[in-house]
Design an enzyme around this catalytic site. Structure first.
Site, short mmCIF file in Angstrom:
data_model
loop_
_atom_site.label_atom_id
_atom_site.label_comp_id
_atom_site.label_asym_id
_atom_site.label_seq_id
_atom_site.Cartn_x
_atom_site.Cartn_y
_atom_site.Cartn_z
CD1 TRP A 102 -1.96 -2.28 1.88
CD2 TRP A 102 -2.91 -1.43 0.04
NE1 TRP A 102 -2.93 -3.16 1.44
CE2 TRP A 102 -3.52 -2.66 0.32
CE3 TRP A 102 -3.33 -0.71 -1.08
CZ2 TRP A 102 -4.53 -3.21 -0.47
CZ3 TRP A 102 -4.35 -1.24 -1.87
CH2 TRP A 102 -4.93 -2.47 -1.57
CG ASP A 170 -3.13 3.94 4.20
OD1 ASP A 170 -4.19 3.81 4.85
OD2 ASP A 170 -2.83 3.22 3.23
CE LYS A 194 -8.19 -2.28 5.13
NZ LYS A 194 -8.30 -3.51 4.36
C1 LIG Z 1 -3.25 -0.06 4.53
C2 LIG Z 1 -4.20 0.00 3.36
N1 LIG Z 1 -4.20 1.11 2.59
C3 LIG Z 1 -5.02 1.21 1.53
C4 LIG Z 1 -5.89 0.22 1.18
C5 LIG Z 1 -6.78 0.39 0.00
O1 LIG Z 1 -8.02 0.75 0.47
P1 LIG Z 1 -9.30 0.93 -0.45
O2 LIG Z 1 -9.69 -0.41 -0.94
O3 LIG Z 1 -10.28 1.55 0.51
O4 LIG Z 1 -8.94 1.86 -1.55
C6 LIG Z 1 -5.94 -0.94 1.97
C7 LIG Z 1 -6.88 -2.02 1.64
O5 LIG Z 1 -6.88 -3.11 2.14
C8 LIG Z 1 -5.07 -1.05 3.06
O6 LIG Z 1 -5.07 -2.14 3.83
#
Ligand SMILES: Cc1ncc(COP(=O)(O)O)c(C=O)c1O
Length: 359
Positions: A102, A170, A194
């Protein structure tokens, strides 16, 4: 009906009390004779839901008055783009500590708008730890971006970096799982699916003064100021997801708030990591001990050919979501706030039994 014990990484388990309350109110919300989904987002009834979600989040996270709270769409993934689009000019540099897939995605988006620099990375050890970061060289820069919890690799920052430039995090997979000092950050963001509720809403917490640096040349929907000025009601927000968020926050407040959640999460993590460590190598944790996530427990089996059997037998025992991500292999148990200590004990017991039968 027996509920499935849900170890999914996201969308993930929601508290049963929350689901039942939503069910009870589903066709007649607050005596309106309508579902909350049918209310106008401009109605006073919906506004009460919207404001409740905001004020509960503010209270639970102790968010200071000089921060805006936004409910946006597009997931955390859109934040990867919106942040540099608004706050990174071609002359500036955004710094990243890369601790997993991510972070890499956030970095790739920033590259489209300005210069980027990787301050530290754990890539050469398949992201099994949070790397030491020497920030002394960072004198200026648009911001430093971190991922507080690495959902795929199962690592988590224990102490946040002491940054002299704006810190952006994030927190998709550990928001509200532990006490943090919001003032350390200029921006915190996370998809709800989550720890906060269902998918469909993304929470952004942003220091008001930071908005002064916003790039004027950005389409209206992608500008933060559009949403701060309109209290996240510039266009139709995901009303049902925000309603569910308000119920999850209410549930958390009724269950002792973030401090109690942090204690529960520590106990839950101890049960699973304890089982891994006591297995004599039958199970091996992916994350280095000092970086272990309290939200995503990643582990492999010494005999990897047993992984499929493990996941299948767990499923037969009504435990789901235990397959690991392909980049780590093995298994992953995501134990967000709505997963109980009893759920983790059930999994630990299964792990011990599986070991006895297959060693
Ligand atoms: C730490 C993290 N950042 C970003 C995301 C992406 O999130 P989204 O699906 O809401 O765009 C996730 C998805 O699992 C994640 O775990």
């Amino acid at each position: 009906m027996e509920r499935t014990t849900n170890f999914n990484a996201g969308p993930a388990a929601l508290p049963l009390d929350v689901l039942q309350k939503a069910q009870k109110e589903f066709v007649n919300f607050n005596d309106t004779g309508m579902s909350v989904m049918e209310l106008s987002h401009r109605s006073t009834e919906y506004d009460a839901v919207h404001q409740k979600a905001k004020s509960l989040l503010k209270e639970l996270m102790d968010i200071p008055d000089d921060y805006d709270i936004l409910f946006l769409q597009g997931g955390a993934s859109l934040q990867f783009s919106m942040l540099p689009m608004n706050f990174l000019t071609p002359e500036q540099t955004a710094h990243f500590i890369v601790t997993g897939a991510w972070s890499e995605k956030a970095l790739a988006e920033a590259k489209l708008f300005g210069n980027t620099s990787v301050t530290a990375t754990s890539a050469d050890s398949n992201h099994n730890h949070i790397p030491e970061a020497d920030l002394s060289g960072i004198k200026d820069g648009a911001y430093l971006h971190i991922t507080s919890n690495n959902t795929i690799f199962g690592t988590q920052w224990k102490e946040f970096p002491n940054s002299t430039i704006p810190l952006v995090a994030d927190m998709s997979s550990d928001i509200l799982s532990r006490k943090i000092d919001v003032k350390t950050f200029d921006v915190i963001y996370g998809g709800a699916q989550k720890n906060l509720g269902p998918s469909g809403v993304t929470v952004v917490i942003m220091k008001k003064s930071w908005l002064e640096n916003e790039n004027a040349n950005v389409p209206k929907m992608l500008k933060y100021s559009t949403h701060t000025k309109a209290d996240s009601l510039y266009n139709t927000p995901p009303t049902f997801a925000i309603y569910m968020l308000s119920l999850v926050l209410e549930w958390l407040a009724e269950n002792g708030g973030v401090e109690a959640a942090e204690r529960r999460n520590q106990e839950k993590a101890d049960v699973l990591y304890g089982t891994i460590d006591a297995s004599g190598g039958f199970y091996a944790g992916h994350a280095a001990k000092d970086s272990r996530s309290h939200m995503n427990v990643t582990f492999t089996l010494r005999d990897s050919s047993l992984t499929k059997k493990f996941v299948e037998e767990a499923k037969a025992a009504k435990m789901t979501g235990l397959g690991g991500h392909r980049s780590v292999g093995g298994c992953r148990a995501s134990i967000y706030n709505a997963v109980s200590l009893a759920d983790c004990e059930k999994l630990a017991q299964f792990m011990r039994k599986f070991q006895q039968e297959n060693e």
